[in-house]
Write an enzyme that holds these catalytic residues in place. Structure first.
Site, short mmCIF file in Angstrom:
data_model
loop_
_atom_site.label_atom_id
_atom_site.label_comp_id
_atom_site.label_asym_id
_atom_site.label_seq_id
_atom_site.Cartn_x
_atom_site.Cartn_y
_atom_site.Cartn_z
N HIS A 1 -14.66 10.06 -23.64
CA HIS A 1 -13.19 10.14 -23.61
C HIS A 1 -12.57 8.76 -23.54
O HIS A 1 -13.25 7.76 -23.32
CB HIS A 1 -12.73 11.02 -22.45
CG HIS A 1 -13.13 10.54 -21.09
ND1 HIS A 1 -12.46 9.56 -20.40
CD2 HIS A 1 -14.16 10.93 -20.28
CE1 HIS A 1 -13.03 9.37 -19.22
NE2 HIS A 1 -14.08 10.19 -19.13
N CYS B 1 -19.40 10.52 -17.19
CA CYS B 1 -18.82 10.54 -18.53
C CYS B 1 -18.92 9.17 -19.18
O CYS B 1 -19.30 8.18 -18.54
CB CYS B 1 -17.35 10.95 -18.46
SG CYS B 1 -17.11 12.70 -18.14
#
Length: 180
Positions: free
Chosen positions: A70, A86
């Protein structure tokens, strides 16, 4: 078109390949030691446009435990091990990757690859007017030494690799422009 995403954790780089050819490489932030980014072979499970907040402008989930690639609202952390597992990217970079991949795209994550990148495909519009190769930083290297060795400016290297400082480390992969 067949895209694959390769994530190299120890150099904190994402390689986007099309039909086996590296079309771009991007700096990333990865999981901190207490919440590491998982290694293995995955696929993009879902995509979300403009999730906002800490997720930045794009989200691409690759595990059912909700690990994803992301954007970020903290771009100064790119290049560090700071996330909860992440993979963070500059918003501009994640938008480029997001626009090219689809649900089902392979995501291969390793601590290191023996040969993660090849020269960029100059026919790809994302690399228009760029001819580069990937250089692995060695002990004792500095941006000044690398710039002199390959006859390019320090600023060109920093811009191409989205570096905010002159700090580099052994094993880091840098894109170096070539002169045609």
């Amino acid at each position: 078109m067949s895209y694959k995403i390769y994530l190299e954790l120890n150099t904190r780089r994402l390689y986007l390949k099309e039909n086996g050819i590296t079309i771009n490489t991007y700096p990333i932030a990865v999981g901190k030691p207490s919440t590491p980014t998982p290694t293995g072979d995955y696929k993009i499970l879902s995509k979300i446009l403009n999730p906002g907040g800490v997720l930045g402008s794009r989200w691409m989930q690759f595990t059912w435990s909700e690990h994803g690639i992301h954007g970020t609202n903290q771009p100064w952390l790119i290049g560090q091990a700071v996330s909860n597992g992440c993979v963070r990217m500059y918003n501009n970079d994640v938008e480029q990757v997001y626009s090219r991949v689809s649900v089902g795209t392979a995501v291969i994550i390793r601590n290191s690859f023996s040969n993660p990148g090849q020269p960029l495909n100059p026919k790809d519009p994302i690399n228009k007017n760029k001819s580069t190769f990937i250089y692995t930083v060695r002990k004792g290297d500095s941006l000044w030494k690398i710039s002199r060795r390959y006859n390019v400016s320090i600023q060109e290297i920093k811009t191409l690799n989205k570096l905010d400082s002159n700090t580099i480390y052994p094993g880091q992969k840098l894109l170096i422009p070539t002169r045609n």
